[in-house]
Design a protein around this motif. Structure first.
Motif, PDB file in Angstrom:
ATOM      1  N   ARG A  33     -14.536 -14.451  55.394  1.00 39.04           N
ATOM      2  CA  ARG A  33     -14.044 -13.934  56.679  1.00 39.04           C
ATOM      3  C   ARG A  33     -14.181 -14.963  57.799  1.00 39.04           C
ATOM      4  O   ARG A  33     -13.396 -14.956  58.749  1.00 39.04           O
ATOM      5  N   LEU A  34     -15.179 -15.827  57.684  1.00 43.17           N
ATOM      6  CA  LEU A  34     -15.401 -16.861  58.698  1.00 43.17           C
ATOM      7  C   LEU A  34     -14.576 -18.121  58.424  1.00 43.17           C
ATOM      8  O   LEU A  34     -14.650 -19.082  59.188  1.00 43.17           O
ATOM      9  N   GLY A  35     -13.833 -18.118  57.328  1.00 43.38           N
ATOM     10  CA  GLY A  35     -13.008 -19.276  56.992  1.00 43.38           C
ATOM     11  C   GLY A  35     -13.752 -20.374  56.262  1.00 43.38           C
ATOM     12  O   GLY A  35     -13.218 -21.459  56.064  1.00 43.38           O
ATOM     13  N   ALA A  36     -14.974 -20.113  55.873  1.00 41.82           N
ATOM     14  CA  ALA A  36     -15.782 -21.106  55.143  1.00 41.82           C
ATOM     15  C   ALA A  36     -15.543 -20.917  53.647  1.00 41.82           C
ATOM     16  O   ALA A  36     -16.388 -20.395  52.916  1.00 41.82           O
ATOM     17  N   THR A  37     -14.377 -21.343  53.195  1.00 38.86           N
ATOM     18  CA  THR A  37     -13.965 -21.058  51.819  1.00 38.86           C
ATOM     19  C   THR A  37     -14.831 -21.753  50.766  1.00 38.86           C
ATOM     20  O   THR A  37     -15.056 -21.185  49.698  1.00 38.86           O
ATOM     21  N   ALA A  38     -15.312 -22.954  51.058  1.00 34.67           N
ATOM     22  CA  ALA A  38     -16.162 -23.654  50.089  1.00 34.67           C
ATOM     23  C   ALA A  38     -17.477 -22.895  49.885  1.00 34.67           C
ATOM     24  O   ALA A  38     -17.930 -22.709  48.751  1.00 34.67           O
ATOM     25  N   ALA A  39     -18.070 -22.440  50.980  1.00 34.80           N
ATOM     26  CA  ALA A  39     -19.315 -21.668  50.877  1.00 34.80           C
ATOM     27  C   ALA A  39     -19.053 -20.339  50.172  1.00 34.80           C
ATOM     28  O   ALA A  39     -19.853 -19.895  49.338  1.00 34.80           O
ATOM     29  N   ALA A  40     -17.937 -19.704  50.491  1.00 38.16           N
ATOM     30  CA  ALA A  40     -17.576 -18.438  49.842  1.00 38.16           C
ATOM     31  C   ALA A  40     -17.450 -18.643  48.335  1.00 38.16           C
ATOM     32  O   ALA A  40     -17.945 -17.828  47.546  1.00 38.16           O
ATOM     33  N   ALA A  41     -16.827 -19.718  47.939  1.00 42.62           N
ATOM     34  CA  ALA A  41     -16.648 -20.008  46.511  1.00 42.62           C
ATOM     35  C   ALA A  41     -17.991 -20.237  45.819  1.00 42.62           C
ATOM     36  O   ALA A  41     -18.188 -19.802  44.677  1.00 42.62           O
ATOM     37  N   ARG A  42     -18.921 -20.919  46.512  1.00 39.46           N
ATOM     38  CA  ARG A  42     -20.253 -21.153  45.931  1.00 39.46           C
ATOM     39  C   ARG A  42     -20.976 -19.829  45.690  1.00 39.46           C
ATOM     40  O   ARG A  42     -21.569 -19.619  44.635  1.00 39.46           O
ATOM     41  N   TYR A  43     -20.936 -18.929  46.686  1.00 35.16           N
ATOM     42  CA  TYR A  43     -21.604 -17.639  46.521  1.00 35.16           C
ATOM     43  C   TYR A  43     -20.928 -16.785  45.454  1.00 35.16           C
ATOM     44  O   TYR A  43     -21.591 -16.092  44.689  1.00 35.16           O
ATOM     45  N   GLU A  44     -19.614 -16.841  45.389  1.00 36.56           N
ATOM     46  CA  GLU A  44     -18.889 -16.100  44.355  1.00 36.56           C
ATOM     47  C   GLU A  44     -19.275 -16.585  42.968  1.00 36.56           C
ATOM     48  O   GLU A  44     -19.524 -15.787  42.071  1.00 36.56           O
ATOM     49  N   GLU A  45     -19.327 -17.897  42.809  1.00 35.44           N
ATOM     50  CA  GLU A  45     -19.702 -18.448  41.507  1.00 35.44           C
ATOM     51  C   GLU A  45     -21.148 -18.113  41.166  1.00 35.44           C
ATOM     52  O   GLU A  45     -21.476 -17.812  40.014  1.00 35.44           O
ATOM     53  N   ALA A  46     -22.024 -18.135  42.156  1.00 36.23           N
ATOM     54  CA  ALA A  46     -23.424 -17.755  41.918  1.00 36.23           C
ATOM     55  C   ALA A  46     -23.504 -16.307  41.439  1.00 36.23           C
ATOM     56  O   ALA A  46     -24.248 -15.996  40.500  1.00 36.23           O
ATOM     57  N   ALA A  47     -22.741 -15.427  42.064  1.00 32.14           N
ATOM     58  CA  ALA A  47     -22.742 -14.012  41.671  1.00 32.14           C
ATOM     59  C   ALA A  47     -22.192 -13.846  40.257  1.00 32.14           C
ATOM     60  O   ALA A  47     -22.764 -13.120  39.433  1.00 32.14           O
ATOM     61  N   SER A  49     -22.131 -16.085  37.842  1.00 33.38           N
ATOM     62  CA  SER A  49     -23.106 -16.663  36.903  1.00 33.38           C
ATOM     63  C   SER A  49     -24.280 -15.722  36.689  1.00 33.38           C
ATOM     64  O   SER A  49     -24.759 -15.550  35.566  1.00 33.38           O
ATOM     65  N   ARG A  50     -24.752 -15.128  37.781  1.00 31.30           N
ATOM     66  CA  ARG A  50     -25.878 -14.199  37.683  1.00 31.30           C
ATOM     67  C   ARG A  50     -25.494 -12.987  36.816  1.00 31.30           C
ATOM     68  O   ARG A  50     -26.262 -12.557  35.963  1.00 31.30           O
ATOM     69  N   ALA A  51     -24.308 -12.445  37.035  1.00 36.93           N
ATOM     70  CA  ALA A  51     -23.860 -11.285  36.264  1.00 36.93           C
ATOM     71  C   ALA A  51     -23.767 -11.626  34.777  1.00 36.93           C
ATOM     72  O   ALA A  51     -24.215 -10.852  33.921  1.00 36.93           O
ATOM     73  N   ARG A  52     -23.195 -12.800  34.467  1.00 38.45           N
ATOM     74  CA  ARG A  52     -23.081 -13.214  33.055  1.00 38.45           C
ATOM     75  C   ARG A  52     -24.458 -13.376  32.432  1.00 38.45           C
ATOM     76  O   ARG A  52     -24.721 -12.881  31.333  1.00 38.45           O
ATOM     77  N   ALA A  53     -25.351 -14.072  33.116  1.00 38.38           N
ATOM     78  CA  ALA A  53     -26.688 -14.328  32.586  1.00 38.38           C
ATOM     79  C   ALA A  53     -27.464 -13.026  32.413  1.00 38.38           C
ATOM     80  O   ALA A  53     -28.166 -12.840  31.409  1.00 38.38           O
ATOM     81  N   LEU A  54     -27.328 -12.143  33.388  1.00 37.77           N
ATOM     82  CA  LEU A  54     -28.035 -10.872  33.310  1.00 37.77           C
ATOM     83  C   LEU A  54     -27.626 -10.107  32.060  1.00 37.77           C
ATOM     84  O   LEU A  54     -28.473  -9.582  31.331  1.00 37.77           O
ATOM     85  N   HIS A  55     -26.328 -10.080  31.790  1.00 42.39           N
ATOM     86  CA  HIS A  55     -25.892  -9.357  30.594  1.00 42.39           C
ATOM     87  C   HIS A  55     -26.297 -10.106  29.321  1.00 42.39           C
ATOM     88  O   HIS A  55     -26.819  -9.501  28.379  1.00 42.39           O
ATOM     89  N   SER A  94     -17.697  -3.374  43.787  1.00 48.67           N
ATOM     90  CA  SER A  94     -17.956  -4.812  43.871  1.00 48.67           C
ATOM     91  C   SER A  94     -16.641  -5.572  43.998  1.00 48.67           C
ATOM     92  O   SER A  94     -15.707  -5.327  43.252  1.00 48.67           O
ATOM     93  N   SER A  95     -16.596  -6.480  44.958  1.00 51.05           N
ATOM     94  CA  SER A  95     -15.389  -7.294  45.111  1.00 51.05           C
ATOM     95  C   SER A  95     -15.392  -8.460  44.121  1.00 51.05           C
ATOM     96  O   SER A  95     -14.370  -9.057  43.851  1.00 51.05           O
ATOM     97  N   ILE A  96     -16.572  -8.794  43.600  1.00 50.36           N
ATOM     98  CA  ILE A  96     -16.713  -9.820  42.567  1.00 50.36           C
ATOM     99  C   ILE A  96     -16.981  -9.079  41.265  1.00 50.36           C
ATOM    100  O   ILE A  96     -17.980  -8.363  41.159  1.00 50.36           O
ATOM    101  N   PRO A  97     -16.117  -9.212  40.290  1.00 49.38           N
ATOM    102  CA  PRO A  97     -16.311  -8.441  39.067  1.00 49.38           C
ATOM    103  C   PRO A  97     -17.648  -8.720  38.385  1.00 49.38           C
ATOM    104  O   PRO A  97     -18.003  -9.857  38.135  1.00 49.38           O
ATOM    105  N   PHE A  98     -18.409  -7.671  38.189  1.00 47.48           N
ATOM    106  CA  PHE A  98     -19.618  -7.703  37.364  1.00 47.48           C
ATOM    107  C   PHE A  98     -19.144  -7.137  36.043  1.00 47.48           C
ATOM    108  O   PHE A  98     -19.292  -5.959  35.763  1.00 47.48           O
ATOM    109  N   GLU A  99     -18.483  -7.995  35.294  1.00 48.90           N
ATOM    110  CA  GLU A  99     -17.763  -7.535  34.107  1.00 48.90           C
ATOM    111  C   GLU A  99     -18.706  -7.293  32.945  1.00 48.90           C
ATOM    112  O   GLU A  99     -19.458  -8.170  32.554  1.00 48.90           O
ATOM    113  N   LEU A 100     -18.639  -6.081  32.423  1.00 50.47           N
ATOM    114  CA  LEU A 100     -19.416  -5.718  31.254  1.00 50.47           C
ATOM    115  C   LEU A 100     -18.492  -5.717  30.048  1.00 50.47           C
ATOM    116  O   LEU A 100     -17.348  -5.277  30.150  1.00 50.47           O
ATOM    117  N   PRO A 101     -18.975  -6.217  28.913  1.00 48.00           N
ATOM    118  CA  PRO A 101     -18.146  -6.165  27.708  1.00 48.00           C
ATOM    119  C   PRO A 101     -17.735  -4.723  27.389  1.00 48.00           C
ATOM    120  O   PRO A 101     -18.442  -3.772  27.731  1.00 48.00           O
TER     121      PRO A 101
END
Length: 154
Positions: A33-47, A49-55, A94-101
């Motif tokens: 929303r603030l236009g900081a797309t690089a930071a947004a992408a980093r947080y999205e990827e972190a989320a 990665s966390r979801a994949r690892a958690l499962h 969730s706007s970032i898919p926490f995809e479960l098999p």
């Protein structure tokens, strides 16, 4: 378990990682929303990665729920708690898919039914009777909420 056996620094908890997933999701949204797309992408990827690892690390095909990890061994801890089902809550709205098999969410319902946590008053905080507030026969409203909201989305 006794108070002497508690080692919270040695546990990688499922519920804390679900909270962190949601924080990373909110941070990504705010940066976008603030236009900081690089930071947004980093947080999205972190989320993601966390979801994949958690499962991958915490899901248990025998108990049909997610288990905390022992940080020193990487092994799943055997306890059964309502927090073992917080990944279902993490997927809600969730706007970032926490995809479960496929089939995992449905299998987790069966795991909860067999867990021994369900009682006439709701969902016990654990199956252990220790006299401590975090064990049976007690219930904790936030855990009730997270599990019910997660189950409602299945």
């Amino acid at each position: 378990a006794t108070m002497a056996a508690i080692s919270t620094a040695g546990i990688v908890p499922v519920d804390l990682n679900c909270f962190m997933f949601r924080v990373e999701e909110v941070a990504a949204d705010l940066h976008r929303r603030l236009g900081a797309t690089a930071a947004a992408a980093r947080y999205e990827e972190a989320a993601r990665s966390r979801a994949r690892a958690l499962h991958e690390l915490c899901w248990n095909n025998n108990t049909h729920c997610w288990h905390d990890l022992d940080a020193s061994t990487g092994d799943q801890r055997p306890g059964i708690y309502p927090s073992n089902w917080t990944p279902l809550w993490a997927t809600v709205e969730s706007s970032i898919p926490f995809e479960l098999p496929e089939g995992v969410a449905e299998a987790s319902v069966g795991g909860l039914e067999k867990s021994g946590l369900l009682c006439s008053s709701g969902i016990l905080t654990s199956t252990y009777v220790s006299g401590e507030q975090w064990d049976a026969p007690n219930l904790w409203a936030p855990l009730q909420h997270m599990v019910v909201v997660g189950l409602a989305e299945i």
